[in-house]
Design a protein around this motif. Structure first.
Motif, mmCIF file in Angstrom:
data_model
loop_
_atom_site.group_PDB
_atom_site.id
_atom_site.type_symbol
_atom_site.label_atom_id
_atom_site.label_comp_id
_atom_site.label_asym_id
_atom_site.label_seq_id
_atom_site.Cartn_x
_atom_site.Cartn_y
_atom_site.Cartn_z
ATOM 1 N N CYS A 327 0.853 -1.202 0.000
ATOM 2 C CA CYS A 327 0.000 0.000 0.000
ATOM 3 C C CYS A 327 0.883 1.245 0.000
ATOM 4 C CB CYS A 327 -0.887 -0.024 1.249
ATOM 5 S SG CYS A 327 -1.749 1.514 1.570
ATOM 6 N N CYS A 329 -0.110 4.299 0.728
ATOM 7 C CA CYS A 329 -0.788 5.379 1.462
ATOM 8 C C CYS A 329 0.185 6.369 2.093
ATOM 9 C CB CYS A 329 -1.671 4.800 2.557
ATOM 10 S SG CYS A 329 -3.338 4.479 2.006
ATOM 11 N N CYS A 342 -0.390 3.853 -7.227
ATOM 12 C CA CYS A 342 -0.351 2.630 -6.407
ATOM 13 C C CYS A 342 -0.833 1.463 -7.275
ATOM 14 C CB CYS A 342 -1.256 2.773 -5.192
ATOM 15 S SG CYS A 342 -1.423 1.224 -4.280
ATOM 16 N N PHE A 345 -4.466 0.237 -6.686
ATOM 17 C CA PHE A 345 -5.608 1.146 -6.848
ATOM 18 C C PHE A 345 -6.634 0.558 -7.822
ATOM 19 C CE2 PHE A 345 -7.612 4.874 -8.994
ATOM 20 C CZ PHE A 345 -8.191 5.474 -7.882
ATOM 21 N N GLY A 356 -6.082 -0.517 1.904
ATOM 22 C CA GLY A 356 -5.304 0.474 2.661
ATOM 23 C C GLY A 356 -6.210 1.530 3.265
ATOM 24 N N CYS A 358 -6.349 4.793 3.048
ATOM 25 C CA CYS A 358 -6.797 5.964 2.261
ATOM 26 C C CYS A 358 -8.003 5.653 1.390
ATOM 27 C CB CYS A 358 -5.667 6.468 1.357
ATOM 28 S SG CYS A 358 -4.249 7.031 2.256
HETATM 29 S S1 SF4 Z 1 -5.405 2.888 0.021
HETATM 30 FE FE1 SF4 Z 1 -5.380 1.322 -1.561
HETATM 31 S S2 SF4 Z 1 -5.079 2.419 -3.496
HETATM 32 FE FE2 SF4 Z 1 -4.537 3.815 -1.832
HETATM 33 S S3 SF4 Z 1 -2.335 3.610 -1.609
HETATM 34 FE FE3 SF4 Z 1 -3.267 2.171 -0.129
HETATM 35 S S4 SF4 Z 1 -3.494 0.216 -1.227
HETATM 36 FE FE4 SF4 Z 1 -3.052 1.809 -2.750
#
Ligand code: SF4
Length: 387
Positions: A327, A329, A342, A345, A356, A358
């Motif tokens: 991740c 984040c 990422c 995503f 993650g 976020c």
């Molecule tokens: S929340 Fe999900 S999409 Fe965002 S950086 Fe972390 S793993 Fe990647």
């Protein structure tokens, strides 16, 4: 109502856009190739993405999201403590976002409070601390409140505690954090990593209704960067960008208040009094960012009897290894990466199955980009980086 209509005026938006272009052009002629402006409020990022404000900016002006989502930065260890206690029969109260927040490590088969509840854990989602107070008082159960949030929500905990409204059976697991120290941390990180430096701060309007403009003025003068405290209408943000560009052009530092409808220089004096009565400022861990000096609120004085860390002998988060593997984040929160950079995503990580932190809250940058990315900038950037 009429004032709100003004903030949705197409004509005014065009005028402000003209000002943004004018100052960006003037800065370009002075050699600025990129003018990076960082926001510190998830709602600012929401407005920016939802209304496509990035597409209205000249190419030199880069709007980046900073660590302004309280759910995203709540340490995994706080969630893990809450999961374990809920499975041991202690009732855990919290808000809907924190209910879904994934921990980095699994605790007895659960990675979130939602999963803990499915396994029989005692978890109750509430709208406010007062709801938890009423419920815990009625039921008389052993209970904790997983308290996440910034300066905006801190009075909601401090006032009931100071007024003696909290029953003895309800303790507070504080993950409350203060925003200016994190803003400082994120801005300095871009410099330390040799990246394009942040040139201006879009400071959070909600937080500043409590803190006032003064802490942002202090930070601005310390970092030699202008700051503008902005409201949340698209035009608020555009006006804030125009003010920032003008300040950069004129070489000015200090804080300006764009959100004068609600923010004063002193802030909410009464709310601040309650916060300082109940809490003391401490060094605190931010998920993905590590420990930031003087950035947390812990219970103090006679209120330590409500401290869940003390009551249950819980380890205080130290900020190490606090993101799930893969991740990004930590970089997203610091404005060092975009969600589309990422690899997880919208693949292994989506709003309905967040991997993650976020991707959980409506204020999380990844969740915002996931929700409003269709046909917008997020898609464009995704194509550019080959996703
Ligand atoms: S929340 Fe999900 S999409 Fe965002 S950086 Fe972390 S793993 Fe990647």
């Amino acid at each position: 109502m009429r004032e709100l209509e003004l903030y949705r005026s197409h004509e005014l938006a065009e005028k402000v856009r003209g000002l943004i272009r004018k100052y960006a052009s003037a800065l370009r002629s002075r050699g600025f190739k990129i003018i990076k402006l960082m926001n510190f409020c998830g709602t600012h990022e929401w407005t920016t993405v939802h209304y496509g404000l990035r597409s209205l900016m000249p190419r030199e002006v880069e709007l980046v999201a900073g660590p302004g989502c309280p759910v995203c930065i709540t340490p995994s260890l706080c969630v893990e403590h809450a999961i374990r206690l809920s499975l041991e029969g202690v009732t855990v109260y919290t808000f809907g976002d924190a209910f879904r927040l994934p921990a980095t490590r699994e605790v007895r088969g659960a990675r979130s409070l939602r999963e803990a509840k499915a396994l029989g854990g005692s978890v109750r989602v509430v709208y406010s601390f007062m709801d938890a107070i009423r419920d815990a008082a009625k039921r008389g159960c052993e209970a904790i409140f997983l308290a996440i949030g910034f300066e905006t929500t801190a009075p909601g905990y401090a006032i009931p505690l100071a007024r003696g409204l909290v029953p003895k059976n309800l303790k507070l697991l504080s993950a409350l954090r203060l925003t200016p120290p994190a803003a400082r941390h994120a801005i300095l990180a871009t410099v330390e990593r040799g990246l394009e430096p942040v040139r201006g701060i879009i400071a959070p309007g909600h937080v500043s209704t409590v803190t006032g403009a003064e802490p942002w003025d202090r930070l601005s003068r310390e970092l030699r960067l202008p700051a503008v405290i902005s409201g949340f209408e698209p035009l608020d943000l555009m006006i804030s960008v125009a003010i920032l560009l003008r300040m950069i052009y004129l070489g000015r530092v200090g804080a300006e208040v764009e959100y004068r409808r609600l923010v004063t220089w002193e802030g909410n004096v009464l709310a601040k009094k309650f916060i300082s009565e109940v809490f003391q400022v401490s060094d605190a861990a931010w998920r993905g960012l590590g420990v930031i000096p003087d950035s947390g609120l812990e219970l103090a004085g006679p209120y330590v009897k409500y401290d869940a860390y003390r009551e249950y002998g819980l380890e205080i988060p130290d900020g190490r290894e606090d993101m799930p593997s893969g991740c990004r984040c930590a970089d997203v929160i610091m404005g060092l990466a975009k969600p589309v950079e990422c690899p997880l995503f919208m693949r292994a990580c989506t709003p309905s199955r967040p991997y993650g932190p976020c991707m959980v809250s409506s204020e999380g940058t990844c969740a915002i980009w996931a929700r409003f990315g269709g046909g917008g900038l997020a898609d464009k950037v995704a194509r550019e980086v080959g996703l």
